[in-house]
Design a protein around this motif. Structure first.
Motif, PDB file in Angstrom:
ATOM      1  N   GLN A  55      13.917  53.671  35.949  1.00  0.00           N
ATOM      2  CA  GLN A  55      12.799  53.627  36.541  1.00  0.00           C
ATOM      3  C   GLN A  55      13.052  52.317  37.583  1.00  0.00           C
ATOM      4  O   GLN A  55      12.472  52.426  38.804  1.00  0.00           O
ATOM      5  N   LEU A  56      13.668  51.223  36.874  1.00  0.00           N
ATOM      6  CA  LEU A  56      13.762  50.148  37.800  1.00  0.00           C
ATOM      7  C   LEU A  56      14.810  50.338  38.969  1.00  0.00           C
ATOM      8  O   LEU A  56      14.592  49.981  40.068  1.00  0.00           O
ATOM      9  N   GLU A  59      13.234  52.104  41.588  1.00  0.00           N
ATOM     10  CA  GLU A  59      12.422  51.520  42.640  1.00  0.00           C
ATOM     11  C   GLU A  59      13.120  50.571  43.639  1.00  0.00           C
ATOM     12  O   GLU A  59      12.672  49.741  44.397  1.00  0.00           O
TER      13      GLU A  59
END
Length: 242
Positions: A55-56, A59
């Protein structure tokens, strides 16, 4: 207890190969997301690193920052090993001070290799040498050849049990996801499964629904023609002078 190789191909695909004297090593260590990145959590693995790390990366957080954030927030970081690679740039890795030797990692421009409880540094050195020397070959073949070289250099110092291979392109699902959970020669069996996948599985998966074509091929004759074309291309490559 494990060593693994993660890599990014020129076309943006990610690949991970992993081997260990640990049952079903591919089940909780390997994490990938199409168009985003790949990572492996090892030693005293933390499976929560997988979803959080991907997820990081999605992003836009750089791999080095991803690894730093995950490990700094984890009181067990001294016993963890983590390495990751994103859609662009260098990968990053962490090997905790309390990981069982031999342990370490090597990060390149489009790959990362890391291991612990290994026979010695030569395991990673052999893995890297073969991976770099096989540039231009299909990603899965490069990963398998490199890991086989690492195994020949000593591999996991406790022995062999499990191995896995995953290739993830731009789709939400991997194009290839193979696991050998318990076998006396897991890398040999993994190579056999990869070869078997080339007969029908890989060309069949290429016919399925995807982002640019949310229906895919529906007629069996069209699918069979695609499978045969894939096989003919393989035969032509095999017959071509080297």
């Amino acid at each position: 207890m494990t060593w693994s190789l993660i890599a990014r191909d020129d076309d943006g695909r990610f690949g991970v190969a992993i081997a260990s004297r640990f049952f079903a090593v591919g089940a909780l260590c390997v994490h990938t997301r199409g168009g985003v990145g790949a990572l492996s959590t090892q030693a005293l693995m933390n499976p929560l690193y997988g979803p959080a790390g991907l997820q990081l990366l999605a992003e836009g957080v750089a791999p080095a920052e991803v690894v730093a954030r995950l490990t700094e927030a984890d009181d067990g970081r001294s016993q963890r090993q983590l390495h990751a690679i994103g859609a662009t740039g260098h990968g990053a890795a962490h090997t905790g001070d309390d990981c069982i030797p031999w342990c370490g990692h090597h990060v390149g421009s489009d790959f990362s290799v890391a291991g612990n409880m290994l026979a010695g540094a030569q395991v990673l050195e052999a893995t890297v040498e073969v991976f770099l020397g096989s540039a231009g070959a299909p990603l899965a073949e490069r990963l398998l050849a490199a890991m086989t070289a690492g195994e020949a250099a000593g591999g996991d110092k406790r022995g062999k049990q499990a191995a896995a291979l995953r290739i993830h392109g731009g789709e939400d699902y991997p194009s290839l996801d193979l696991r050998v959970d318990d076998h006396p020669e897991p890398m040999r069996e993994l190579r056999r499964l990869h070869e078997k996948s080339l007969e029908r599985y890989q060309p069949f998966v290429a016919c399925l629904a995807r982002r640019e074509d949310p229906v895919g091929l529906l007629h069996r004759d069209d699918i069979e023609a695609r499978v045969e074309a894939f096989a003919a291309e393989r035969r032509a490559r095999a017959a071509a002078p080297r």
